[in-house]
Design a protein around this motif. Structure first.
Motif, PDB file in Angstrom:
ATOM      1  N   GLU A   1       0.840  -1.207   0.000  1.00 51.58           N
ATOM      2  CA  GLU A   1       0.000   0.000   0.000  1.00 51.58           C
ATOM      3  C   GLU A   1       0.870   1.251   0.000  1.00 51.58           C
ATOM      4  OE1 GLU A   1      -2.788  -0.598   3.143  1.00 51.58           O
ATOM      5  OE2 GLU A   1      -4.489  -0.300   1.788  1.00 51.58           O
TER       6      GLU A   1
ATOM      7  N   GLY B   1       0.894   3.730  -2.959  1.00 54.62           N
ATOM      8  CA  GLY B   1       0.412   5.051  -2.529  1.00 54.62           C
ATOM      9  C   GLY B   1       1.409   6.137  -2.908  1.00 54.62           C
TER      10      GLY B   1
ATOM     11  N   GLN C   1      -0.830   5.340  -6.965  1.00 50.80           N
ATOM     12  CA  GLN C   1      -1.503   4.225  -7.652  1.00 50.80           C
ATOM     13  C   GLN C   1      -2.451   3.499  -6.695  1.00 50.80           C
ATOM     14  OE1 GLN C   1      -0.597   3.297 -11.137  1.00 50.80           O
ATOM     15  NE2 GLN C   1      -0.016   5.424 -10.796  1.00 50.80           N
ATOM     16  N   ASP C   2      -3.469   2.871  -7.292  1.00 50.54           N
ATOM     17  CA  ASP C   2      -4.441   2.143  -6.476  1.00 50.54           C
ATOM     18  C   ASP C   2      -4.004   0.688  -6.352  1.00 50.54           C
ATOM     19  OD1 ASP C   2      -6.694   1.174  -5.241  1.00 50.54           O
ATOM     20  OD2 ASP C   2      -7.783   0.907  -7.147  1.00 50.54           O
TER      21      ASP C   2
ATOM     22  N   LYS D   1      -5.370  -1.908  -5.061  1.00 54.57           N
ATOM     23  CA  LYS D   1      -6.364  -2.965  -5.330  1.00 54.57           C
ATOM     24  C   LYS D   1      -6.367  -3.353  -6.817  1.00 54.57           C
ATOM     25  CE  LYS D   1     -10.136  -1.419  -2.981  1.00 54.57           C
ATOM     26  NZ  LYS D   1     -10.067  -0.127  -2.912  1.00 54.57           N
ATOM     27  N   SER D   2      -6.223  -2.351  -7.670  1.00 56.16           N
ATOM     28  CA  SER D   2      -6.221  -2.666  -9.111  1.00 56.16           C
ATOM     29  C   SER D   2      -5.039  -3.561  -9.450  1.00 56.16           C
ATOM     30  CB  SER D   2      -6.110  -1.387  -9.948  1.00 56.16           C
ATOM     31  OG  SER D   2      -7.073  -0.476  -9.530  1.00 56.16           O
TER      32      SER D   2
END
Ligand code: HEM
Length: 325
Positions: free
Chosen positions: A29, A33, A37-38, A40-41
């Motif tokens: 994360e 982060g 960027q996300d 989860k994707s």
């Protein structure tokens, strides 16, 4: 009792696993982060991505598609493959030098030893395996397919020239006849115009540069000059001279550099020369008659007199350069 212990262990294992995984997810994360960027994707991406295979990783199909003989003569593939193998070892050598030369600060003696040790292992492989050329091809086949490859020649290997330039100061590569007159100069453009190899691949009958040499100069002269400018202050010899005094006297470091000098400038050169003698040998008069080059006078290390680290050899050793291995 035993069962309870096992259960407890299982539970502990699960907790440890989860903590480990949670910690990894926390790190991921943070990583994504920081780049906006996300995460989860990306995890979704992982769900669908294929597992990596060996053949994709090393691009096996591409690698095996890179041998394209110009004739149907079977032994030509050996000739192509062995040149490609050599270029890959040259690439490893340049990478090892770059790890010393491109380091932002002067490398430690330990790093210096490790990288020069690697370079020596690569060259040992090349020297030992050169028999694949000397004994491993049919001479008549060689002489037939070689004619279809002209004017291409290993002489046009730019990585070979780069290894020389990255190993030492440019003046060490000046032609022996031009050394005195350029002794005071530090002008890299001037020095690069009188490098020893500029007199190689020359027509024996007329003394003119062959197309092999002219093509090479046209394609690479400027690039090699830029390369020399880059390595002027950080080539291997400079990196050695800037080591602390006690490291410069370290017998292990001295021995490693002497090995590199002999491997690159004498042992490889002699193995290579042996292959030229095996396939091309003829009296200079006959070579002249067939429009051949001056290779017999150019290739032997005792005529080229290239020494990367002259400070590491005695006057007697330098006087005998190319005659001992
Ligand atoms: C049967 C095998 C080989 C023969 C007969 C041969 C022959 C020659 C000859 C005659 C030259 C001098 C240039 C000229 O006069 O045209 C030369 C230069 C050269 N060849 Fe080869 N060669 C062989 C294999 C290789 C291999 C496998 C490599 C690896 C890349 C290679 C790399 C070079 C290099 C770098 C030079 C320039 C050497 C220098 O400037 O000191 N050669 N070769």
């Amino acid at each position: 009792m035993t069962k309870m212990t096992n259960d407890q262990n299982d539970q502990n294992d699960q907790i440890t696993m989860s903590e480990e995984i949670l910690s990894r997810i926390g790190q991921l994360e943070e990583k994504f982060g920081a780049m906006g960027q996300d995460m989860k994707s990306y995890l979704d991406g992982l769900l669908y991505a294929d597992f990596l295979t060996y053949w994709d990783y090393i691009h096996l199909d591409t690698l095996l598609s890179l041998q394209n003989p110009r004739t149907p003569i079977p032994d030509e593939r050996i000739f192509i493959l062995y040149h490609q193998i050599t270029e890959l070892y040259f690439r490893l050598t340049l990478d090892a030098i770059a790890q010393l030369s491109d380091a932002p600060t002067q490398p430690s003696p330990e790093l210096f030893k490790r990288q020069v040790g690697r370079i020596n292992r690569y060259f040992q492989q090349l020297i030992q395996s050169f028999d694949i050329m000397i004994d491993g091809m049919d001479r008549d086949e060689f002489l037939r397919f070689r004619m279809s490859l002209l004017p291409a020649s290993g002489f046009q290997s730019v990585q070979y020239r780069m290894i020389e330039i990255a190993s030492t100061d440019l003046r060490q590569l000046v032609h022996p006849d031009k050394r005195e007159q350029t002794a005071e100069s530090s002008d890299l453009t001037l020095l690069s115009s009188v490098l020893y190899w500029r007199s190689g691949a020359t027509e024996l009958s007329s003394g003119k540069k062959t197309l092999t040499l002219r093509q090479f100069e046209e394609k690479y002269s400027e690039e090699l000059l830029r390369f020399a400018q880059h390595y002027q202050a950080c080539n291997l010899r400079q990196r050695y001279q800037n080591l602390p005094p006690e490291a410069r006297q370290d017998p292990e470091i001295i021995q490693l550099l002497r090995e590199h000098d002999l491997n690159a400038n004498v042992r490889w050169g002699l193995s290579h020369f042996r292959s030229a003698v095996r396939y091309l040998d003829a009296k200079p008069k006959e070579i002249e008659a067939t429009g051949g080059t001056n290779w017999q006078k150019y290739l032997p290390p005792r005529f080229q007199l290239v020494v990367f680290f002259p400070e590491l050899w005695s006057a007697e050793e330098l006087a005998e350069w190319g005659k001992f291995q």
